[in-house]
Design a protein around this motif. Sequence first.
Motif, PDB file in Angstrom:
ATOM      1  N   ASN A  67       0.723  -1.167  -0.058  1.00  0.00           N
ATOM      2  CA  ASN A  67      -0.137  -0.067   0.218  1.00  0.00           C
ATOM      3  C   ASN A  67       0.881   1.180  -0.191  1.00  0.00           C
ATOM      4  O   ASN A  67       1.457   1.609   1.176  1.00  0.00           O
ATOM      5  N   PRO A  68       1.265   1.802  -1.185  1.00  0.00           N
ATOM      6  CA  PRO A  68       2.038   3.054  -1.250  1.00  0.00           C
ATOM      7  C   PRO A  68       1.476   4.173  -0.781  1.00  0.00           C
ATOM      8  O   PRO A  68       2.235   5.486  -0.808  1.00  0.00           O
ATOM      9  N   ALA A  69       0.244   4.252  -0.058  1.00  0.00           N
ATOM     10  CA  ALA A  69      -0.163   5.365   0.442  1.00  0.00           C
ATOM     11  C   ALA A  69       0.020   5.737   1.879  1.00  0.00           C
ATOM     12  O   ALA A  69       0.011   6.752   2.302  1.00  0.00           O
ATOM     13  N   ASN A 145       0.169   9.209   6.879  1.00  0.00           N
ATOM     14  CA  ASN A 145       1.058   8.217   6.977  1.00  0.00           C
ATOM     15  C   ASN A 145       2.292   8.492   5.898  1.00  0.00           C
ATOM     16  O   ASN A 145       3.358   7.809   6.143  1.00  0.00           O
ATOM     17  N   HIS A 146       2.011   9.208   4.657  1.00  0.00           N
ATOM     18  CA  HIS A 146       2.861   8.823   3.524  1.00  0.00           C
ATOM     19  C   HIS A 146       4.163  10.040   4.191  1.00  0.00           C
ATOM     20  O   HIS A 146       3.680  11.231   4.171  1.00  0.00           O
ATOM     21  N   ALA A 147       5.301   9.640   4.159  1.00  0.00           N
ATOM     22  CA  ALA A 147       6.112  10.671   4.887  1.00  0.00           C
ATOM     23  C   ALA A 147       6.389  12.101   3.893  1.00  0.00           C
ATOM     24  O   ALA A 147       6.306  13.156   4.376  1.00  0.00           O
ATOM     25  N   ARG A 148       6.525  11.669   2.633  1.00  0.00           N
ATOM     26  CA  ARG A 148       6.678  12.954   1.741  1.00  0.00           C
ATOM     27  C   ARG A 148       5.303  13.676   1.871  1.00  0.00           C
ATOM     28  O   ARG A 148       5.428  15.247   1.710  1.00  0.00           O
ATOM     29  N   THR A 149       4.382  13.138   1.346  1.00  0.00           N
ATOM     30  CA  THR A 149       3.118  13.787   1.260  1.00  0.00           C
ATOM     31  C   THR A 149       2.584  14.547   2.359  1.00  0.00           C
ATOM     32  O   THR A 149       2.132  15.788   2.692  1.00  0.00           O
ATOM     33  N   ALA A 207      -0.997   7.597  -4.438  1.00  0.00           N
ATOM     34  CA  ALA A 207      -1.810   6.548  -4.846  1.00  0.00           C
ATOM     35  C   ALA A 207      -3.159   6.602  -4.195  1.00  0.00           C
ATOM     36  O   ALA A 207      -3.208   6.678  -2.982  1.00  0.00           O
ATOM     37  N   ILE A 208      -4.318   6.198  -5.047  1.00  0.00           N
ATOM     38  CA  ILE A 208      -5.678   6.549  -4.695  1.00  0.00           C
ATOM     39  C   ILE A 208      -6.141   5.037  -4.304  1.00  0.00           C
ATOM     40  O   ILE A 208      -5.942   4.226  -4.989  1.00  0.00           O
ATOM     41  N   LEU A 209      -7.010   5.061  -3.335  1.00  0.00           N
ATOM     42  CA  LEU A 209      -7.222   3.880  -2.585  1.00  0.00           C
ATOM     43  C   LEU A 209      -8.800   3.850  -2.777  1.00  0.00           C
ATOM     44  O   LEU A 209      -9.585   4.927  -2.950  1.00  0.00           O
TER      45      LEU A 209
END
Length: 587
Positions: A67-69, A145-149, A207-209
């Motif tokens: 899960n890349p999000a 959760n996504h460090a960069r975003t 990435a959209i979930l």
Amino acid sequence: MTAVSGRRSIGLLLAVALSAAACSGTAEPSPDATSRPTTSAAQVEPVQGGTFVVGLNAPLPAQGILNPAVSTQGGMQQAAGLLFNGLVEIDENAEPVPELATEWEILDDGATYVFTLRDDVVFHDGTPLTAEDVKWTYEAALLRNHARTQASIGPALAEPCAPAPEPPSCPSIEAVEASGSTPATITFRFADAYGPLLQQLTHTEGAILPKHVWDGQPPPTAALPWPEGQDPVGTGPFRFVSHDASEIVYERNPDYFGTPQPYLDRVVQRAVEPAAQAQALAGGEIDWLWGVSGQDLPALEANPDIEIDIGSQSAGGSTNCVLKVVFNLFERGADPATVREGSAAPHPILGDLAVRQAIAHALDTDVYVDQVLQGNGTLASSPISSQIEFAHKDDPIPAFDPDEAARLLDEAGWVSPGEGEVRTRDGQPLVLEMVHFAGNESNLATKMSQDLALVGVELRLQQVDGSGKTALYGDRDFDTMVVSHCQGTDPEIGVRRFYHTTAITGAPFTNGAGYSNPEVDALFDEAAAEVDQEVRSDLYGQIQDLVVADLPYLWILETVTVRAHTVDCQGLRPYTGHFLEAAFCDR
């Protein structure tokens, strides 16, 4: 045969496009999402069908974490990329092109972005994509959760998002569903002009979930990326089939919105030990390698059945990467919240700037490119990658000088009992633990331990996997760690998250040092809201000067990605996690 991927600084071009669109209030021209270039010969007639085998480093990412999000761990993102899409994708020249969005409009002098969504996208389980899926993904996953975003888009929004464990909510992200002939839209509202956004909406950064998968379940996290028993579900060109310790299997998505649809029937990502990967490629057991070591490169370059591609832009967020050392500036095990607030006790060794400077002076970095990277890279000369040309300023770590290292340690009270022995202070030995991955990170840790031993510092090395390193950001139970700091195409994407106080969250691959400097924070905030690229360049130069003085990290090596594949397969896009979207094999 060797190809070099195009690489360029996109900052100036993006700023000009933003400025023009903001002033006019009209949609920024966006090219056709279905016609993207490939790096292999385009004259060959594509072949439908077949299986493509990718060699991944053993061990594979753990089952259930694709899960890349919710994580920026490169190996996982690399493996998961084919399953997902973002609103926008980046082409081989680092230019934004439509993906789930067909077009965008930039308003309010760059503070508002409105994206029009495609109406022909369904998730792999057959459920149509909605604007609410996009909004919820940002609220519940990416901005938590996504460090960069999380570290970049989150603080720039006009109104803050609700933090966990509160119910997900981001008032500054608005979803409007399709009605009649009016398409669905997503709107981002920022407090000020925000230039980097179009570089941050890809399948890697955004990435959209499918929201419905979490109905009645807590939102996803790095620790629990999917509800128990749930297979990954995205909108990408391939869909999930299976995942075990030996391989990850995907199949062609027959409902994919892109044109042309994928040619390959199946993709198998197989665990291969690094030492055996080149032989496996040359022997036809696999078709693709994401990374080729320096020692294996000459033989593969000489092989007429293998094509080599070299570039700094790659999948899994692995663009403009710097191999660096994280110093934990606070006592081990301190809660991230107390670190962020400045109330945690300093690290008994690394809390002292003189010790950090001494460690830098002890490193004979002139030999590191050859001995750590086997020649595939350069020495890092700044906290910001030299590939982000507009923002880079030469600001290297303190130069190799073992005598100066010894002097600094002496003055800090670390006494040497004799040549080759570990220094002590008040009976405490000067011993530090260094956590690292296998491969180049292990090579760097080993070389550093050898150099530091010569000045009386003992470095105890501990190799971990992705889940092990991810946990350290939350529990902060470490002294130092080696990380591959991939910075993307703009400092707002990948640099801010390591230095801004708001990025001390415990999320993976964020401000693990616990570094906080209000002047640095203010400069990052100013640069994010600035459209003029010359002004941004000056601001990032000031940031680098301050970071050099504080030395919360050691930036040591800039790496390049050396990929290899069989010449029987063409249409590959090595610069993206969608590298097989239009690939085919003629054999």
